[in-house]
Write a protein that holds these residues in place. Structure first.
Motif, PDB file in Angstrom:
ATOM      1  N   ASN A 169     -10.479 -11.946  -2.633  1.00 20.24           N
ATOM      2  CA  ASN A 169      -9.747 -11.230  -1.010  1.00 20.24           C
ATOM      3  C   ASN A 169     -11.061 -10.211  -1.087  1.00 20.24           C
ATOM      4  O   ASN A 169     -11.112 -10.605   0.468  1.00 20.24           O
ATOM      5  N   ALA A 170     -12.167  -9.558  -1.272  1.00 19.59           N
ATOM      6  CA  ALA A 170     -12.822  -8.980  -0.691  1.00 19.59           C
ATOM      7  C   ALA A 170     -14.181  -9.763  -0.851  1.00 19.59           C
ATOM      8  O   ALA A 170     -14.612  -8.934   0.327  1.00 19.59           O
ATOM      9  N   LYS A 216      -8.647 -12.130  -7.885  1.00 19.29           N
ATOM     10  CA  LYS A 216      -7.641 -11.852  -6.593  1.00 19.29           C
ATOM     11  C   LYS A 216      -7.970 -11.131  -6.076  1.00 19.29           C
ATOM     12  O   LYS A 216      -8.224 -11.415  -4.722  1.00 19.29           O
ATOM     13  N   VAL A 217      -8.534  -9.907  -6.060  1.00 19.72           N
ATOM     14  CA  VAL A 217      -8.903  -8.501  -5.081  1.00 19.72           C
ATOM     15  C   VAL A 217      -9.915  -9.178  -4.871  1.00 19.72           C
ATOM     16  O   VAL A 217     -10.279  -8.638  -4.058  1.00 19.72           O
ATOM     17  N   PHE A 267      -7.805  -1.711  -3.429  1.00 17.68           N
ATOM     18  CA  PHE A 267      -9.075  -2.499  -5.222  1.00 17.68           C
ATOM     19  C   PHE A 267      -9.830  -1.201  -4.753  1.00 17.68           C
ATOM     20  O   PHE A 267     -10.960  -0.221  -5.968  1.00 17.68           O
ATOM     21  N   ASP A 315      -5.187  -5.250   0.409  1.00 20.20           N
ATOM     22  CA  ASP A 315      -6.095  -5.717  -0.987  1.00 20.20           C
ATOM     23  C   ASP A 315      -7.178  -5.228  -1.207  1.00 20.20           C
ATOM     24  O   ASP A 315      -7.555  -4.506  -2.604  1.00 20.20           O
ATOM     25  N   ILE A 316      -8.331  -4.052  -0.120  1.00 15.92           N
ATOM     26  CA  ILE A 316      -9.280  -3.711  -0.218  1.00 15.92           C
ATOM     27  C   ILE A 316      -8.938  -2.395  -0.483  1.00 15.92           C
ATOM     28  O   ILE A 316     -10.096  -2.348  -1.073  1.00 15.92           O
ATOM     29  N   GLN A 362       1.199  -0.877  -0.380  1.00 24.03           N
ATOM     30  CA  GLN A 362      -0.094   0.120   0.067  1.00 24.03           C
ATOM     31  C   GLN A 362       0.745   1.655  -0.093  1.00 24.03           C
ATOM     32  O   GLN A 362       2.560   1.308   0.481  1.00 24.03           O
ATOM     33  N   PRO A 373      -3.825  -3.254  -9.347  1.00 24.95           N
ATOM     34  CA  PRO A 373      -4.796  -3.262 -10.088  1.00 24.95           C
ATOM     35  C   PRO A 373      -5.744  -3.249 -11.158  1.00 24.95           C
ATOM     36  O   PRO A 373      -4.411  -3.775 -12.484  1.00 24.95           O
ATOM     37  N   CYS A 396      -1.711  -8.939   2.877  1.00 26.17           N
ATOM     38  CA  CYS A 396      -2.700  -8.871   1.139  1.00 26.17           C
ATOM     39  C   CYS A 396      -4.692  -8.285   1.742  1.00 26.17           C
ATOM     40  O   CYS A 396      -4.798  -7.186   1.699  1.00 26.17           O
ATOM     41  N   THR A 399      -0.077  -9.069  -7.199  1.00 27.40           N
ATOM     42  CA  THR A 399      -1.585  -8.782  -7.028  1.00 27.40           C
ATOM     43  C   THR A 399      -1.281  -6.895  -7.517  1.00 27.40           C
ATOM     44  O   THR A 399      -0.995  -6.196  -6.438  1.00 27.40           O
TER      45      THR A 399
END
Length: 444
Positions: A219-220, A215-216, A279, A275-276, A90, A126, A271, A124
């Motif tokens: 995870n979301a 992937k995202v 996203f 990741d969220i 991030q 965007p 992760c 991972t």
């Protein structure tokens, strides 16, 4: 054809992928700009803890199928298939993902690709990133259009990385739009993953954007499920209900299931949180931010669990941490890992210390990383030493050795028998029978 593989980036994902691909019989060259990491891996030592991976690494080294280098020129000359496995952390002060490491790796590799090859992105990223990278390789690689890009997201769970690499739930291949390039990329990936496909592991082909989203999106969904049951824990506390029984009853519904429905301190690590957030940031850039506004509440519920855990401990001490001693069991964000990135356990420990308590932490594997991340905390050599003279003990990472603790033995070392079970890992009846004041999130 026996393809030779390179793995660009030898962090958690890259080291795992390189070792496992060598174990499948491929000749693999791992590359990293960190010379210290390369030296450790070449000597058979992992720079992180992951159950079962070090023997796989050493088998690859002993067989001669696995080597490591810091030379992009060597990697470009060696490889037929180049896996991009660098990190996308991030950005500081933002929700967006930091793509600088991916771009740096791609820019370093591209000018050296002078023969046909397949570049396979596993990082991972965007949605939309792969298209830009494919264009860059086509423009700057001497091989031109023969340097083809595919996107093959990873789905590793820390603690199960070897299993998830060698027997994944699915293999996703994001292919270029041009038909000839897509057919070539799919053929190569099917050959690389042939043993898994032979075991009936689904092989899903799609475009770049969909592969990036898989992937995202996964995870979301998982983060949402965790935060859902933790939101129910908040309601259970208000209603004097038991969230563990609620979760058990829900798990028997086939549409819901029990996985990721464990209430407690919430998620962390390298992760799910980042990741969220990335996203959400990317959806905003695409003008689809309203579609993911619910993820902001998912994130906030997760953070509230940490605050509520601190509150529970303070309540057991009569409303103040000042001058009190606190034992914290767990520093990693989950068991079977030494990863303390965005660790709920360390976050809670640091918060309690900031409120005036002396806090001593113990974790079976994450002590070195914890000391680096939170040097102001104190650290014990065992669960008993961390709990010595404690007025309250908090179990914040559900290692098996903590689950197996004898409450009577622990009682002999503490100042007061107060325990907060942040992971619902202990038997409340057993601990209460041993004289402990037992509290847990979402339980009466």
């Amino acid at each position: 054809m026996a393809y030779r593989l390179t793995v660009i980036g030898t962090g958690y994902l890259g080291a795992t992928h390189a070792a496992c691909m060598a174990d499948l019989g491929f000749d693999v060259l791992g590359l990293d700009v960190d010379e210290t990491r390369i030296a450790r891996l070449a000597a058979g030592h992992l720079p992180f803890y992951e159950p079962g991976l070090e023997p796989v690494l050493r088998r690859g080294l002993d067989s001669g199928r696995l080597r490591f280098t810091s030379s992009y020129a060597e990697a470009a000359e060696f490889g037929d298939v180049h896996f991009l496995c660098v990190g996308t952390p991030q950005k500081a002060g933002e929700y967006a993902a930091d793509m600088s490491y991916v771009h740096a790796a791609a820019r370093s590799l591209a000018p050296l690709l002078n023969r046909p090859c397949l570049i396979v992105g596993k990082s991972t990223v965007p949605v939309g990133a792969a298209e830009g990278l494919a264009d860059m390789f086509a423009r700057t690689a001497p091989a031109g259009g023969d340097a083809v890009l595919a996107w093959n997201p990873e789905f590793l769970r820390e603690g199960f990385a070897v299993q998830d690499t060698l027997r994944p739930d699915r293999i996703v291949a994001g292919l270029p739009a041009e038909q000839g390039a897509a057919e070539h990329a799919e053929k190569v990936l099917r050959e690389v993953y042939r043993t898994m496909i032979a075991d009936d592991i689904p092989f899903v082909t799609t475009d770049y954007a969909t592969a990036e989203l898989v992937k995202v999106a996964a995870n979301a969904f998982l983060a949402t499920k965790i935060s859902f049951i933790n939101a129910m824990a908040e309601v259970c506390e208000a209603a004097h209900a038991d969230v563990t029984k609620l979760a058990e009853a829900l798990s028997h519904d086939g549409r819901i299931g029990g996985r990721f429905l464990g209430p407690g301190l919430g998620f962390g690590g390298g992760c799910l949180p980042k990741d969220i957030r990335a996203f959400m940031a990317r959806a905003g850039e695409l003008g689809a931010d309203q579609a993911l506004t619910f993820l902001r509440e998912v994130d906030e519920i997760n953070i509230r669990r940490r605050i509520r855990t601190v509150d529970l401990a303070r309540e057991l001490l009569g409303g103040s941490f000042s001058g009190r001693t606190v034992g914290v069991l767990g520093a990693a964000f989950k068991p079977d890992s030494d990863d303390v990135r965005d660790s709920p356990a360390l976050d809670v420990a640091a918060s309690i210390r900031a409120q005036g308590a002396k806090v001593t932490v113990y974790d079976p594997k994450a002590m070195r990383n914890a000391r680096r991340a939170q040097p102001n905390l104190e650290y014990g050599e065992s669960a008993l030493s961390a709990a010595r003279d404690a007025h309250v003990v908090l179990l914040l990472t559900e290692w098996q050795e903590f689950r197996d603790m004898d409450p009577s033995a622990l009682a002999k070392t503490v100042a007061e028998r107060n325990i907060v079970d942040g992971r619902h890992a202990l038997d409340p009846d057993r601990w209460r029978a041993a004289g402990w004041n037992y509290r847990a999130l979402g339980r009466p």
